[in-house]
Design an enzyme around this catalytic site. Structure first.
Site, PDB file in Angstrom:
ATOM      1  N   SER A 195      10.570   9.969   6.979  1.00 29.13           N
ATOM      2  CA  SER A 195      10.519  10.712   8.004  1.00 29.13           C
ATOM      3  C   SER A 195       9.295   9.923   8.529  1.00 29.13           C
ATOM      4  O   SER A 195       9.706   9.315  10.002  1.00 29.13           O
ATOM      5  CB  SER A 195      10.646  12.006   8.246  1.00 29.13           C
ATOM      6  OG  SER A 195      12.069  12.402   7.008  1.00 29.13           O
ATOM      7  N   GLY A 196       8.637  10.711   8.029  1.00 28.69           N
ATOM      8  CA  GLY A 196       7.076   9.890   9.471  1.00 28.69           C
ATOM      9  C   GLY A 196       6.128   8.598   8.596  1.00 28.69           C
ATOM     10  O   GLY A 196       4.850   8.416   9.132  1.00 28.69           O
ATOM     11  N   ASP A 201       3.013   8.795   3.469  1.00 28.80           N
ATOM     12  CA  ASP A 201       2.955   9.013   2.299  1.00 28.80           C
ATOM     13  C   ASP A 201       1.659   8.106   1.604  1.00 28.80           C
ATOM     14  O   ASP A 201       1.890   7.549   2.171  1.00 28.80           O
ATOM     15  CB  ASP A 201       4.532   8.711   1.551  1.00 28.80           C
ATOM     16  CG  ASP A 201       4.354   9.049   0.186  1.00 28.80           C
ATOM     17  OD1 ASP A 201       5.126  10.168  -0.979  1.00 28.80           O
ATOM     18  OD2 ASP A 201       3.528   8.376  -0.572  1.00 28.80           O
ATOM     19  N   GLY A 237       9.233  15.162   5.482  1.00 36.70           N
ATOM     20  CA  GLY A 237       8.325  14.547   4.062  1.00 36.70           C
ATOM     21  C   GLY A 237       6.996  15.636   4.697  1.00 36.70           C
ATOM     22  O   GLY A 237       6.815  16.569   3.158  1.00 36.70           O
ATOM     23  N   TYR A 265      -0.233  21.889   5.645  1.00 34.37           N
ATOM     24  CA  TYR A 265      -1.446  23.760   6.525  1.00 34.37           C
ATOM     25  C   TYR A 265      -1.810  22.705   7.235  1.00 34.37           C
ATOM     26  O   TYR A 265      -1.399  21.466   7.982  1.00 34.37           O
ATOM     27  CB  TYR A 265      -2.397  23.494   4.874  1.00 34.37           C
ATOM     28  CG  TYR A 265      -3.078  21.714   5.366  1.00 34.37           C
ATOM     29  CD1 TYR A 265      -4.092  21.589   5.768  1.00 34.37           C
ATOM     30  CD2 TYR A 265      -2.962  20.277   4.116  1.00 34.37           C
ATOM     31  CE1 TYR A 265      -4.943  20.951   6.199  1.00 34.37           C
ATOM     32  CE2 TYR A 265      -3.706  19.585   5.149  1.00 34.37           C
ATOM     33  CZ  TYR A 265      -4.998  19.741   5.250  1.00 34.37           C
ATOM     34  OH  TYR A 265      -6.123  18.418   5.679  1.00 34.37           O
ATOM     35  N   ILE A 269      16.423  15.560   2.995  1.00 37.38           N
ATOM     36  CA  ILE A 269      16.231  17.057   3.773  1.00 37.38           C
ATOM     37  C   ILE A 269      16.935  16.536   5.321  1.00 37.38           C
ATOM     38  O   ILE A 269      16.052  15.667   6.293  1.00 37.38           O
ATOM     39  CB  ILE A 269      14.922  17.281   4.603  1.00 37.38           C
ATOM     40  CG1 ILE A 269      14.324  18.157   2.624  1.00 37.38           C
ATOM     41  CG2 ILE A 269      14.951  19.070   5.340  1.00 37.38           C
ATOM     42  CD1 ILE A 269      15.039  19.107   2.488  1.00 37.38           C
ATOM     43  N   TYR A 287      -2.841  18.459  -4.463  1.00 39.72           N
ATOM     44  CA  TYR A 287      -2.016  19.303  -3.228  1.00 39.72           C
ATOM     45  C   TYR A 287      -1.421  17.484  -3.155  1.00 39.72           C
ATOM     46  O   TYR A 287      -1.705  16.505  -2.834  1.00 39.72           O
ATOM     47  CB  TYR A 287      -2.607  18.680  -2.014  1.00 39.72           C
ATOM     48  CG  TYR A 287      -1.877  18.721  -0.970  1.00 39.72           C
ATOM     49  CD1 TYR A 287      -0.633  20.274  -1.064  1.00 39.72           C
ATOM     50  CD2 TYR A 287      -2.255  18.480   0.375  1.00 39.72           C
ATOM     51  CE1 TYR A 287       0.166  20.412   0.447  1.00 39.72           C
ATOM     52  CE2 TYR A 287      -1.729  18.658   1.892  1.00 39.72           C
ATOM     53  CZ  TYR A 287      -0.016  19.631   1.522  1.00 39.72           C
ATOM     54  OH  TYR A 287       0.634  19.961   2.915  1.00 39.72           O
ATOM     55  N   TYR A 333      -0.793  14.849  -0.917  1.00 37.69           N
ATOM     56  CA  TYR A 333      -2.012  13.754  -0.184  1.00 37.69           C
ATOM     57  C   TYR A 333      -1.397  13.270  -1.924  1.00 37.69           C
ATOM     58  O   TYR A 333      -2.164  13.409  -2.969  1.00 37.69           O
ATOM     59  CB  TYR A 333      -3.512  14.158  -0.893  1.00 37.69           C
ATOM     60  CG  TYR A 333      -3.878  15.065   0.390  1.00 37.69           C
ATOM     61  CD1 TYR A 333      -2.956  15.039   1.405  1.00 37.69           C
ATOM     62  CD2 TYR A 333      -4.784  16.198   0.548  1.00 37.69           C
ATOM     63  CE1 TYR A 333      -3.495  14.995   2.893  1.00 37.69           C
ATOM     64  CE2 TYR A 333      -5.166  16.620   1.963  1.00 37.69           C
ATOM     65  CZ  TYR A 333      -4.905  16.278   3.107  1.00 37.69           C
ATOM     66  OH  TYR A 333      -4.963  16.763   4.172  1.00 37.69           O
TER      67      TYR A 333
HETATM   68  C1  LIG Z   1      -3.306  10.786   8.292  1.00 42.19           C
HETATM   69  C2  LIG Z   1      -2.449  12.014   7.963  1.00 42.19           C
HETATM   70  C3  LIG Z   1      -2.800  13.138   8.116  1.00 42.19           C
HETATM   71  C4  LIG Z   1      -2.387  13.982   7.571  1.00 42.19           C
HETATM   72  N1  LIG Z   1      -2.479  15.543   7.776  1.00 42.19           N
HETATM   73  C5  LIG Z   1      -1.866  16.125   7.231  1.00 42.19           C
HETATM   74  C6  LIG Z   1      -1.811  17.469   7.701  1.00 42.19           C
HETATM   75  O1  LIG Z   1      -2.931  17.970   7.963  1.00 42.19           O
HETATM   76  N2  LIG Z   1      -1.289  18.403   6.834  1.00 42.19           N
HETATM   77  C7  LIG Z   1      -0.538  18.095   5.942  1.00 42.19           C
HETATM   78  O2  LIG Z   1      -0.047  19.222   4.892  1.00 42.19           O
HETATM   79  N3  LIG Z   1      -0.591  17.089   5.497  1.00 42.19           N
HETATM   80  C8  LIG Z   1      -1.699  15.751   6.146  1.00 42.19           C
HETATM   81  N4  LIG Z   1      -0.954  15.231   5.754  1.00 42.19           N
HETATM   82  C9  LIG Z   1       0.067  14.635   4.410  1.00 42.19           C
HETATM   83  C10 LIG Z   1       1.482  14.192   5.176  1.00 42.19           C
HETATM   84  O3  LIG Z   1       1.540  16.402   5.030  1.00 42.19           O
HETATM   85  C11 LIG Z   1       2.325  14.487   4.040  1.00 42.19           C
HETATM   86  O4  LIG Z   1       1.892  12.576   3.682  1.00 42.19           O
HETATM   87  C12 LIG Z   1       3.935  13.636   4.263  1.00 42.19           C
HETATM   88  O5  LIG Z   1       4.257  13.993   2.667  1.00 42.19           O
HETATM   89  C13 LIG Z   1       4.247  13.301   5.068  1.00 42.19           C
HETATM   90  O6  LIG Z   1       5.238  13.763   5.449  1.00 42.19           O
HETATM   91  P1  LIG Z   1       6.127  12.258   6.647  1.00 42.19           P
HETATM   92  O7  LIG Z   1       7.505  12.459   6.645  1.00 42.19           O
HETATM   93  O8  LIG Z   1       5.430  11.942   7.655  1.00 42.19           O
HETATM   94  O9  LIG Z   1       5.935  10.915   5.329  1.00 42.19           O
HETATM   95  P2  LIG Z   1       6.919  10.106   4.353  1.00 42.19           P
HETATM   96  O10 LIG Z   1       5.721   8.628   4.012  1.00 42.19           O
HETATM   97  O11 LIG Z   1       7.812   9.495   5.228  1.00 42.19           O
HETATM   98  O12 LIG Z   1       7.552  10.728   3.399  1.00 42.19           O
HETATM   99  C14 LIG Z   1       6.640  11.547   3.051  1.00 42.19           C
HETATM  100  C15 LIG Z   1       7.522  11.852   1.294  1.00 42.19           C
HETATM  101  O13 LIG Z   1       8.821  12.487   1.708  1.00 42.19           O
HETATM  102  C16 LIG Z   1       9.310  11.947   1.696  1.00 42.19           C
HETATM  103  N5  LIG Z   1      10.428  12.326   2.176  1.00 42.19           N
HETATM  104  C17 LIG Z   1      10.771  11.783   3.504  1.00 42.19           C
HETATM  105  N6  LIG Z   1      11.335  12.465   4.582  1.00 42.19           N
HETATM  106  C18 LIG Z   1      12.395  12.611   3.396  1.00 42.19           C
HETATM  107  C19 LIG Z   1      13.743  13.741   3.771  1.00 42.19           C
HETATM  108  N7  LIG Z   1      13.961  13.844   4.828  1.00 42.19           N
HETATM  109  N8  LIG Z   1      14.328  14.542   2.930  1.00 42.19           N
HETATM  110  C20 LIG Z   1      13.480  14.748   1.272  1.00 42.19           C
HETATM  111  N9  LIG Z   1      12.473  13.701   1.612  1.00 42.19           N
HETATM  112  C21 LIG Z   1      12.067  12.809   2.237  1.00 42.19           C
HETATM  113  C22 LIG Z   1       9.338  10.628   1.153  1.00 42.19           C
HETATM  114  O14 LIG Z   1      10.428   9.916   0.784  1.00 42.19           O
HETATM  115  C23 LIG Z   1       8.077  10.345   0.992  1.00 42.19           C
HETATM  116  O15 LIG Z   1       8.598  10.704  -0.698  1.00 42.19           O
HETATM  117  C24 LIG Z   1      -1.470  13.709   6.393  1.00 42.19           C
HETATM  118  C25 LIG Z   1      -1.033  12.735   5.677  1.00 42.19           C
HETATM  119  C26 LIG Z   1      -1.598  11.729   6.332  1.00 42.19           C
HETATM  120  C27 LIG Z   1      -1.267   9.735   6.376  1.00 42.19           C
END
Ligand SMILES: Cc1cc2nc3c(=O)[nH]c(=O)nc-3n(C[C@H](O)[C@H](O)[C@H](O)COP(=O)(O)OP(=O)(O)OC[C@H]3O[C@@H](n4cnc5c(N)ncnc54)[C@H](O)[C@@H]3O)c2cc1C
Length: 715
Positions: free
Chosen positions: A108-109, A112, A182, A189, A240, A473, A476
């Site tokens: 999604s974003g 990870d 994700g 949080y 999702i 967490y 993370y």
């Molecule tokens: C710079 C940075 C700042 C952050 N700040 C915060 C913060 O303030 N608060 C906090 O709680 N966390 C924070 N995080 C952690 C973040 O919440 C997790 O990394 C989260 O998983 C990111 O989601 P994403 O969709 O961007 O990542 P992705 O890399 O796209 O996905 C993360 C995981 O979820 C799975 N996934 C993605 N999309 C879906 C979907 N649609 N359905 C099912 N599974 C899916 C992926 O396969 C992967 O395993 C931060 C991370 C970074 C790198």
């Protein structure tokens, strides 16, 4: 139905077949054809499918990937990136990945920490379903809710809410390019968590594609799955498609501040005090600490540690100053340090955008943090003493660009039960630590150096953070805690609990509505249990529904248990042959009472006793009693019936949680608890007689309702 483009593509493949049959059989092409067959996909291959041969492949792969460590040349790359444009395309992706036996990664974003949304160490070939084109957001002011598609960033969600209302917001991540798909799956949080809890605590509904390619919402997925997807980790239960978010009321004016304190400014004492107040202070105040190494102001070329207090207060500056003067005067906060602004401006401020950046920039969904990094997390339940902090500073100063983030808990986080969602880090946590090691070159040796540093730091912190388990967490993600080993699809529950217990504590086992714990079993264990409970020792050959209940009552759980049990009974030959047997009782029930309702004989099976007799004498069996009496403490020969629970044989082979619990009691403790119960024996006897008689009456009444007296006469 296949679209014209797909038909054209297939036609093209047929034309090429004789000259390049291998090419036309590649994974991307098979996947493309399958998507066409299973959805209404109607655009050329190049608009949504990207293979390593395409010029746009690397830019698309890199587009949202946050951790550059996971893009280094040695890391495996996907054979295909597919960017679905509609929900049915996502359904088709799941169906096709299954049909073609390909690993599917969902992104999604792209935030990870271990890059698991765009790399796969365990499955080759693998394909990425990148949801970045599914980013619609609909805000419903009347219902104070919003639907957001998985590919939208959290910043876009914040902006769309603020566009419609200045007094509504959503409590989730601080960093605005996080993908909502994700991010929410692991907890989410942010700066409002002490007031409103996490993102997952404020989710009303979700749309998900399950492993069969079916789209489910909260109603059709059921509360079990809805519970699991809110914190159980990304990619664990399906894809999702979107979340329905419950919006929260925020003040039209909030206050922010950012105060740096170096060691020379007395950072140590201030941070020690921060640990004592931060989880108890007003719920509307979220004051995190960012710890870095900086150049000393006074001495050129020397480094020092800087702690920066970065805060959001849901209220006015006057009220904030009052709270800080009462609870945390050591920080020395003044009116000049504080700025009042709208909630959306505070989002920009805390995410680190330069002053006066228009919030509309959030719609670009761009990341401001792309680095080579390795991170870890910890939860702190007792303030870290000053000696502990000194050791921490020493280790910080050894590293090039270390970063620590300390996020306060308490407030609403302590009021929500650990089992409300899979995210378990609630009451008792003072703050969460995030350790980050950063570097800026794609160099393997450099990576090893920084990863080693963070591992050493993590070891050092062991005695200051949560234990049994050492909590972490799930958002993370840290593969140092454990991972499925390459190609091993039979990874067991016990092996996975190594990291599962750290991320989810007791929620790793399924929790029933009455808050009992059930043990999760895998395929092998599940079929053994079904067999045993259905037709094993004392198995009464019950129907499928009853079988599920029995297994649940015995303390076990797996997701497909209901359908598995029903199918098992349907296919069980004996059940089918005897299905038409008349089971209606021909006589009324005549109840009798047992003459010795309280005793059960206990028997110990023991092997020959080899006592160390001076003459080497071994004891024949008729000596055993004497030997036992003289050499061992007296063994009770009667076991009281009350307090004893029936244990099915399978529970010994696959220990259920109650068996595991009891196995922890030493023999001496067990015997002691039995003896203590003897004191209550008379009262319990009377109770048991009354209960027994009432129960027998009820049983006879129920039985007699079904009885159809039949009298047999000689024919
Ligand atoms: C710079 C940075 C700042 C952050 N700040 C915060 C913060 O303030 N608060 C906090 O709680 N966390 C924070 N995080 C952690 C973040 O919440 C997790 O990394 C989260 O998983 C990111 O989601 P994403 O969709 O961007 O990542 P992705 O890399 O796209 O996905 C993360 C995981 O979820 C799975 N996934 C993605 N999309 C879906 C979907 N649609 N359905 C099912 N599974 C899916 C992926 O396969 C992967 O395993 C931060 C991370 C970074 C790198």
């Amino acid at each position: 139905m296949a679209s014209p483009n797909c038909i054209m593509f297939s036609f093209f493949i047929v034309l090429l077949w004789s000259s390049c049959s291998v090419l036309s059989n590649t994974t991307p092409e098979k996947f493309y054809q399958c998507i066409c067959k299973n959805s209404d996909f109607s655009e050329p291959f190049s608009t949504a499918f990207f293979t390593p041969k395409d010029a746009s492949f690397i830019p698309i792969l890199k587009s949202t990937a946050q951790n550059l460590r996971c893009l280094m040349p040695s890391v495996p790359k996907p054979e295909l990136i597919f960017t679905p444009k509609t929900e049915p395309h996502v359904q088709a992706a799941v169906i096709c990945a299954k049909q073609l036996d390909i690993q599917l990664r969902v992104r999604s974003g792209g935030h990870d920490y271990e890059g698991l949304s765009y790399i796969s160490e365990i499955g080759s070939p693998f394909v990425i379903a990148d949801l970045s084109k599914l980013r619609g957001i609909e805000v419903n002011l009347k219902e104070e809710s919003a639907w957001a598609q998985a590919g939208a960033t959290i910043g876009e969600v914040y902006y769309r809410i603020s566009e419609k209302s200045k007094t509504l917001g959503f409590p989730a991540g601080i960093y605005t390019s996080l993908g909502i798909g994700g991010h929410i799956t692991g907890g989410a949080y942010g700066s409002m968590m002490r007031k409103f809890g996490l993102g997952v605590d404020n989710v009303m509904d979700a749309r998900i594609v399950n492993s069969k390619g079916t789209i489910l919402d909260r109603k059709s997925m059921g509360e079990d799955l809805f519970w699991a997807i809110r914190g159980g980790g990304g990619a664990s239960f399906g894809i999702i498609l979107g979340w329905k978010l419950k919006l929260v009321v925020v003040p039209s004016t909030v206050t922010v501040f950012n105060i740096p304190k170096t060691l020379e400014d007395g950072a140590m004492k201030i941070l020690y005090k921060w640990q004592q107040v931060v989880d108890k202070i007003d719920d509307g105040l979220f004051m995190k600490v960012i710890i870095k190494v900086v150049d000393k102001k006074e001495v050129k070329g020397e480094k020092t540690v800087q702690t920066t207090y970065n805060a959001l207060f849901l209220g006015s500056v006057d009220r904030l100053l009052q709270i800080m003067n009462e609870s945390f005067p050591e920080l020395g906060l003044t009116q000049q340090d504080c700025t009042e602004m709208s909630w959306i401006e505070s989002i920009m401020y805390n995410a680190g955008y330069p002053k006066n950046t228009p919030p509309k920039i959030l719609l670009q969904g761009k990341s401001m943090f792309k680095n080579y990094f390795k991170a870890k997390s910890d939860f702190v339940k007792k303030p870290i003493p000053e000696t502990g902090l000194e050791g921490l500073w020493k280790r910080q100063l050894e590293e090039d660009s270390p970063l620590l983030l300390w996020n306060p808990y308490g407030g609403m986080m302590a009021k929500i039960s650990e089992s409300d969602t899979p995210f378990p880090h609630r009451k008792g946590v003072i703050f969460m630590i995030q350790y980050v090691a950063l570097w800026h070159q794609p160099d393997k040796e450099l990576a090893t150096k920084h990863v080693d540093w963070i591992r050493r730091l993590y070891d050092y912190m062991t005695s200051y953070v949560s234990t049994s388990p050492r909590e972490a967490y799930v958002n993370y993600r840290d593969l140092d805690l454990g991972m499925n080993k390459n190609g091993n699809s039979n990874f067991s529950f016990a092996q996975a609990s190594e990291w599962g217990n750290k991320y989810f504590k007791n929620n790793f086992n399924r929790r029933t509505p009455d808050l009992g714990l059930l043990r999760y079993v895998e395929v092998g264990g599940a079929s053994k249990l079904i067999k045993e409970v259905h037709a094993g020792t004392c198995g009464p050959h019950m129907n499928g529904f009853m079988l599920v209940k029995k297994i649940l009552r015995s303390g076990y759980f797996w997701l497909t248990m209901e359908s598995d049990c029903i199918l098992y009974v349907q296919k069980f030959h004996q059940c089918q042959t005897h299905a038409d047997m008349i089971r209606v009782p021909p006589n009324e029930l005549h109840v009798t009472s047992s003459s010795w309702p309280f005793v059960a004989w206990g028997m110990d099976v023991i092997s020959p006793i080899k006592l160390a007799a001076s003459n080497g004498h071994s004891y024949p069996s008729n000596y055993w009693d004497t030997a036992l009496q003289s050499e061992y403490p007296p063994v009770p020969r009667l076991t009281l019936v009350y307090g004893n629970e029936a244990v099915i044989p399978a529970e010994v082979e696959i220990p259920s949680l109650r068996i595991i619990q009891e196995a922890k009691l030493s023999d001496a403790e067990w015997i002691q608890s039995r003896f203590e119960q003897l004191a209550h024996i008379d009262g319990r006897r009377i109770n048991a007689v009354c209960h027994g008689q009432l129960y027998q009456n009820r049983m006879a009444k129920a039985f007699n309702k079904k009885a159809r007296p039949r009298h047999f006469t000689p024919g």
